[in-house]
Design a protein around this motif. Structure first.
Motif, short mmCIF file in Angstrom:
data_model
loop_
_atom_site.label_atom_id
_atom_site.label_comp_id
_atom_site.label_asym_id
_atom_site.label_seq_id
_atom_site.Cartn_x
_atom_site.Cartn_y
_atom_site.Cartn_z
N GLU A 1 0.85 -1.20 0.00
CA GLU A 1 0.00 0.00 0.00
C GLU A 1 0.88 1.25 0.00
OE1 GLU A 1 -2.59 2.88 0.00
OE2 GLU A 1 -3.32 0.80 -0.10
N LYS A 2 0.67 2.12 -0.98
CA LYS A 2 1.50 3.32 -1.10
C LYS A 2 1.12 4.41 -0.12
CE LYS A 2 2.50 2.45 -5.98
NZ LYS A 2 2.35 2.93 -7.38
N HIS B 1 -0.75 7.73 1.51
CA HIS B 1 -1.08 9.07 1.03
C HIS B 1 -0.05 10.08 1.53
CE1 HIS B 1 -5.03 7.28 0.15
NE2 HIS B 1 -4.98 6.79 1.37
N ASP B 2 0.27 11.04 0.69
CA ASP B 2 1.23 12.07 1.07
C ASP B 2 0.71 12.88 2.25
OD1 ASP B 2 2.89 11.30 -0.97
OD2 ASP B 2 2.17 12.83 -2.38
N LEU C 1 -1.40 16.15 1.89
CA LEU C 1 -2.81 16.09 1.47
C LEU C 1 -3.76 16.16 2.66
CD1 LEU C 1 -2.61 13.25 -1.22
CD2 LEU C 1 -2.79 15.71 -1.63
N LYS D 1 4.02 8.35 5.82
CA LYS D 1 2.81 8.54 5.03
C LYS D 1 1.58 8.28 5.89
CE LYS D 1 3.30 3.79 3.32
NZ LYS D 1 3.56 2.95 2.13
N PRO E 1 -6.67 7.24 6.56
CA PRO E 1 -7.19 8.57 6.91
C PRO E 1 -8.29 8.48 7.96
CG PRO E 1 -7.09 8.25 4.52
CD PRO E 1 -6.88 6.91 5.14
N HIS F 1 -4.99 10.84 11.99
CA HIS F 1 -4.88 9.75 11.02
C HIS F 1 -3.93 8.67 11.54
CE1 HIS F 1 -6.61 12.84 8.48
NE2 HIS F 1 -5.58 13.61 8.74
N CYS G 1 -0.72 6.62 10.75
CA CYS G 1 0.43 6.85 9.88
C CYS G 1 1.55 5.87 10.20
CB CYS G 1 0.96 8.28 10.07
SG CYS G 1 -0.25 9.57 9.72
#
Length: 215
Positions: free
Chosen positions: A11-12, A14-15, A18, A31, A35, A201, A203
């Motif tokens: 899983e990449k 999210h930046d 954002l 990352k 979320p 979030h 992370c």
């Protein structure tokens, strides 16, 4: 078998730019992997599933502190909303226990249960244990063993996260929010040496931060 949302090993995510991330943590995280909004949606569904299965009984919700407090509060809010807006409702009371098994990013291989002498009050009750994350499973198995000595009527376990790890004992909770990779996760009350509980979030913590906040 419990259903869950799987977060893949590749899983990449999210930046960070954002999302709203506290400035004091911007250099500590790789990352955002889950979320906050997705956490809330999944928690709402877990509340519905729990009411479906345990809704004929008075439930004692047992929060595993400290990491479980945020998930516990949000899950109970959704259960209360279901009580107010559906034909089926369930009496709900709460209790708390503290469990400690980590130092820095490593398991100590010993489980300390604080408040275990009060578990006797759960005799004959329908207990819902609310946990933030199950990794090896040893912590929860220890707690369940202690609880069984008090003869509760029913015990179910809900965990927001279950980690895929070769260190797992094979234990799986009754209800699971997300199955996650074998990375060190923080946020939404999951901590690293008490830091990052104030992050909304979930992370992935970077290696630089592990050194920065090491005890």
């Amino acid at each position: 078998m419990a259903s869950y949302l799987q977060i893949a090993d590749d899983e990449k995510g999210h930046d960070l730019d954002l999302f709203c991330v506290p400035r004091h943590y911007e250099n500590d995280l790789d990352k955002v992997i889950i979320p906050h909004g997705l956490i809330m949606d999944r928690t709402e569904r877990l509340a519905r599933d729990i009411i479906r299965d345990m809704g004929e009984h008075h439930i004692v919700a047992l929060c595993v502190l400290k990491g479980g407090y945020k998930f516990f509060a949000d899950l109970l809010d959704y259960i209360k909303a279901l009580n107010q807006n559906s034909d089926k409702s369930v009496p709900l009371t709460v209790d708390f226990i503290r469990v400690k098994s980590y130092c820095n990013d490593k398991s100590t291989n010993s489980v300390k249960v604080i408040g275990g002498d009060e578990l006797s009050s759960l005799s004959g009750k329908n207990v819902l244990i609310v946990e933030d994350i199950v990794e090896t499973g040893r912590t929860m198995q220890t707690l369940l063993s202690l609880l069984s000595e008090c003869n509760p009527k029913m015990v179910k376990v809900v965990s927001l996260l279950v980690k895929r790890t070769p260190r797992s004992s094979g234990y799986r909770p009754d209800y699971i929010g997300f199955e996650v990779p074998d990375a060190f996760l923080v946020g939404y009350a999951l901590d690293y040496n008490e830091y990052f509980r104030d992050l909304s979030h979930i992370c992935i913590l970077n290696d630089q931060a592990k050194e920065k906040y090491k005890v």
